[in-house]
Scaffold this motif. Structure first.
Motif, PDB file in Angstrom:
ATOM      1  N   GLY A   1      -4.816  -9.600  -2.433  1.00 48.17           N
ATOM      2  CA  GLY A   1      -4.073  -9.547  -1.174  1.00 48.17           C
ATOM      3  C   GLY A   1      -2.819  -8.714  -1.330  1.00 48.17           C
ATOM      4  N   ALA A   2      -2.122  -8.904  -2.455  1.00 48.24           N
ATOM      5  CA  ALA A   2      -0.899  -8.137  -2.696  1.00 48.24           C
ATOM      6  C   ALA A   2      -1.227  -6.654  -2.872  1.00 48.24           C
ATOM      7  N   LEU A   3      -2.345  -6.380  -3.569  1.00 48.48           N
ATOM      8  CA  LEU A   3      -2.755  -4.995  -3.745  1.00 48.48           C
ATOM      9  C   LEU A   3      -3.106  -4.361  -2.406  1.00 48.48           C
ATOM     10  N   ALA A   4      -3.798  -5.109  -1.558  1.00 52.66           N
ATOM     11  CA  ALA A   4      -4.210  -4.583  -0.264  1.00 52.66           C
ATOM     12  C   ALA A   4      -3.010  -4.335   0.640  1.00 52.66           C
ATOM     13  N   ALA A   5      -2.012  -5.214   0.529  1.00 51.83           N
ATOM     14  CA  ALA A   5      -0.834  -5.086   1.385  1.00 51.83           C
ATOM     15  C   ALA A   5       0.083  -3.963   0.931  1.00 51.83           C
ATOM     16  N   ASN A   6      -0.057  -3.533  -0.321  1.00 54.75           N
ATOM     17  CA  ASN A   6       0.825  -2.489  -0.858  1.00 54.75           C
ATOM     18  C   ASN A   6       0.000  -1.365  -1.489  1.00 54.75           C
ATOM     19  N   PRO A   7      -0.808  -0.673  -0.693  1.00 51.75           N
ATOM     20  CA  PRO A   7      -1.662   0.369  -1.275  1.00 51.75           C
ATOM     21  C   PRO A   7      -0.892   1.543  -1.835  1.00 51.75           C
TER      22      PRO A   7
ATOM     23  N   ALA B   1     -12.516  -0.781  -8.745  1.00 48.51           N
ATOM     24  CA  ALA B   1     -13.367  -0.634  -7.562  1.00 48.51           C
ATOM     25  C   ALA B   1     -12.598  -0.994  -6.294  1.00 48.51           C
ATOM     26  N   LEU B   2     -11.777  -2.028  -6.387  1.00 50.77           N
ATOM     27  CA  LEU B   2     -11.005  -2.462  -5.219  1.00 50.77           C
ATOM     28  C   LEU B   2     -10.044  -1.367  -4.769  1.00 50.77           C
ATOM     29  N   ARG B   3      -9.305  -0.792  -5.726  1.00 52.61           N
ATOM     30  CA  ARG B   3      -8.337   0.247  -5.378  1.00 52.61           C
ATOM     31  C   ARG B   3      -9.037   1.439  -4.733  1.00 52.61           C
ATOM     32  N   LEU B   4     -10.179   1.835  -5.277  1.00 53.95           N
ATOM     33  CA  LEU B   4     -10.913   2.974  -4.716  1.00 53.95           C
ATOM     34  C   LEU B   4     -11.428   2.666  -3.314  1.00 53.95           C
ATOM     35  N   LYS B   5     -11.871   1.437  -3.090  1.00 56.42           N
ATOM     36  CA  LYS B   5     -12.338   1.064  -1.752  1.00 56.42           C
ATOM     37  C   LYS B   5     -11.189   1.059  -0.750  1.00 56.42           C
ATOM     38  N   LEU B   6     -10.007   0.647  -1.215  1.00 57.03           N
ATOM     39  CA  LEU B   6      -8.828   0.706  -0.341  1.00 57.03           C
ATOM     40  C   LEU B   6      -8.519   2.160   0.025  1.00 57.03           C
TER      41      LEU B   6
ATOM     42  N   LEU C   1      -6.193   5.661 -12.434  1.00 61.57           N
ATOM     43  CA  LEU C   1      -6.981   6.533 -11.574  1.00 61.57           C
ATOM     44  C   LEU C   1      -6.416   7.950 -11.534  1.00 61.57           C
ATOM     45  N   GLN C   2      -5.085   8.061 -11.474  1.00 60.99           N
ATOM     46  CA  GLN C   2      -4.467   9.386 -11.454  1.00 60.99           C
ATOM     47  C   GLN C   2      -4.826  10.161 -12.720  1.00 60.99           C
TER      48      GLN C   2
END
Length: 567
Positions: free
Chosen positions: A168-174, A234-239, A185-186
């Motif tokens: 949730g925190a990751l999604a709220a602060n992409p 995977a989550l970060r990439l989907k965001l 990823l970078q």
């Protein structure tokens, strides 16, 4: 070796008759105005080349000039010098001479650099001159981010720990740029751009995460990490691709853009659930559509001229065929880029949109809302287009609509999965398209493959194997024994593969009157005989052999193309 002396570059170039007094005065004024290095001013003004500067300095200082393009660099030696120093001083450790190290530098007159390199290496230093552009390219290759990626993966693993991730925190602060997963990823994208990867595969395995790059059509392992890294990655990439992060049971597709090494890269992302987690594959597409040209993709000049004439026609269907990953889309976009003008309306129907071209109306197919190829194509024809590109003719309905459009005054470009050019019209008929539509609308078929090129830095002659010799003899006859063939030994420039880069292999079937008459004949063998006669031996196999004879590819690569053709 004695400490180098300070010399004036301009005077050296004038002394060696590579530069005039007037050019030096102009360059000095430009340097004063812009603050750039004098050598860079000389090169960018077109007065001299980098190689000429390097050779002149080497002669003046009586030290060797080394062309890195043909030098087998040893990564372990290079890494004796920290990356920051290598980039700062444009320096590479090239050879261990026991008592000293041979170091290639772009500016051998920089006394501070010499002292600092000697201090860092704690050895005697001998200098050689190297080209600055080649040094920077070598630094990018050697100091790859493999270690950095592994370190970031460990950071992500520690971040995840044994506790649950706060998604949730990751999604709220992409936009959290400092998050370990973002840094990981970078680094992955940076490394992929450095090695010219076309795809990145992120694959959860039993107890580990595997990251692989596809380079020149072949997959290479980049790194492995703990399986705990897979889910947050995977989550970060989907965001980033604006996908549903709660859905892990169904495949999803999306896209996003990243800026890597001052270049915008469009990323096409696909996720798929596997037994160990979500597998993610990303296709990397450079945004250089306005630079695509038919004469820059490896097509022979005579074929370029014929194909250009065909796609300049006001109507008809032109097909590009070949398996997945054979460069069909690049060829079509190259043609489209040349046809694009303010006087013509161009519409593309694609799944997905791979290159974004200015001035063209591009439509993304979406099967979820029944926006399929046939439906979009019917609507596109009501938009008064001059040229229509259909990403792929997948079914009878799409093929028939495309052929009807070609019969009613539109130029239609599309792709089809067939083995060669000659069998393509027959394939359309097998799909249920009436024979009269194929013979009346189809203008030409271009079949293609991609072959790997021999690395120029480590090319060496070799004798073909008995199997290769037999295959070549069938193509070249007795002249095969007079030919020389080449392959790459494997070096730091090609990551030990012997290949660097790819080019196209082509064959073109033009639907002339003779071929059209044969297409109306009920016997397929009659048509194939007429089609091959029309091509006159200019087949995929023949083009592959020609590249092998020229030393641009190996016999085994030419055979691979031929085997795909024969299937």
């Amino acid at each position: 070796m004695a400490r180098p002396e300070k010399i004036r570059l301009g005077e050296v170039l004038i002394q060696q008759k590579l530069l005039s007094e007037e050019q030096l005065e102009q360059a000095l004024a430009d340097q004063k105005r812009t603050g750039r290095k004098l050598g860079r001013v000389f090169v960018e003004s077109g007065f001299v080349t980098e190689d000429q500067i390097s050779s002149a300095l080497a002669r003046q200082l009586n030290i060797p000039y080394i062309n890195l393009k043909f030098y087998n660099i040893h990564p372990d030696l290079v890494r004796l010098l920290p990356e920051t120093a290598a980039r700062r001083f444009r320096a590479l450790v090239l050879e261990d001479r026991r008592e000293s190290l041979l170091v290639g530098v772009s500016d051998p007159t920089d006394l501070f650099a010499y002292d600092e390199i000697a201090r860092l290496l704690k050895r005697g230093v001998e200098l050689a001159v190297v080209n600055e552009t080649e040094v920077l390219a070598a630094i990018d290759r050697i100091y790859r981010r493999t270690d950095q990626i592994t370190d970031f993966a460990r950071e992500v693993e520690q971040d995840v720990g044994d506790a649950s991730v706060d998604f949730g925190a990751l999604a709220a602060n992409p936009g959290l740029e400092e998050a370990p997963v973002v840094k990981l990823l970078q680094s992955v994208f940076d490394d992929a751009a450095q090695v010219r990867a076309s795809d990145i595969h992120i694959e959860p395995q039993d107890g580990r995460l595997q990251i692989r790059f596809r380079i020149d059509g072949v997959l290479h392992l980049q790194t492995e990490a703990d399986i705990k890294v897979a889910m947050p990655l995977a989550l970060r990439l989907k965001l980033m691709a604006d996908l549903d992060i709660s859905e892990k049971r169904l495949p999803q597709d999306g896209r996003f853009a990243v800026k890597v090494r001052n270049q915008r890269i469009d990323v096409r992302l696909s996720t798929m659930p596997t037994q160990y987690g979500e597998s993610v594959v990303m296709r990397l597409l450079g945004q250089s559509g306005n630079q695509l040209r038919l004469d820059a993709i490896g097509m022979p000049p005579e074929l370029v001229a014929r194909f250009r004439q065909i796609v300049q026609r006001p109507n008809g269907l032109v097909l590009v065929t070949g398996p997945t990953g054979s460069g069909k889309t690049t060829t079509l976009y190259s043609a489209l880029s040349e046809l694009n003008s303010v006087e013509k309306k161009l519409i593309t129907v694609e799944d997905p949109i791979e290159y974004r071209l200015p001035g063209i109306n591009q439509v993304q197919v979406n099967d979820k809302i029944d926006l399929d190829f046939a439906r979009v194509l019917r609507s596109a024809l009501r938009q008064d287009p001059d040229i229509v590109l259909v990403g792929e003719m997948r079914d009878q309905e799409t093929a028939q609509i495309g052929l009807r459009a070609a019969m009613t005054g539109h130029l239609v470009l599309s792709t089809l999965h067939t083995n060669d050019a000659a069998s393509t019209p027959l394939r359309l008929m097998d799909m249920g398209v009436p024979r009269y539509m194929v013979s009346g609308s189809l203008q030409a078929v271009l079949a293609q493959r991609l072959v790997r090129l021999v690395c120029e830095s480590c090319t060496t002659p070799y004798g073909p194997t008995p199997t290769e010799h037999t295959w070549l003899k069938a193509e070249l006859g007795e002249t095969v024994d007079a030919q020389r063939f080449f392959r790459g030994r494997g070096c730091s420039h090609c990551n030990g593969t012997g290949y660097r880069g790819r080019t196209g292999v082509y064959e073109l079937l033009e639907m002339t009157r003779r071929v059209i008459d044969a297409a109306n004949h009920p016997d397929p063998a009659h048509f194939l005989k007429a089609a091959y006669a029309e091509m006159g031996g200019n087949t995929l196999r023949r083009h592959g052999v020609a590249l092998a004879v020229q030393g641009r590819t190996t016999v085994s690569e030419a055979m691979r193309v031929s085997n795909q053709h024969d299937e």
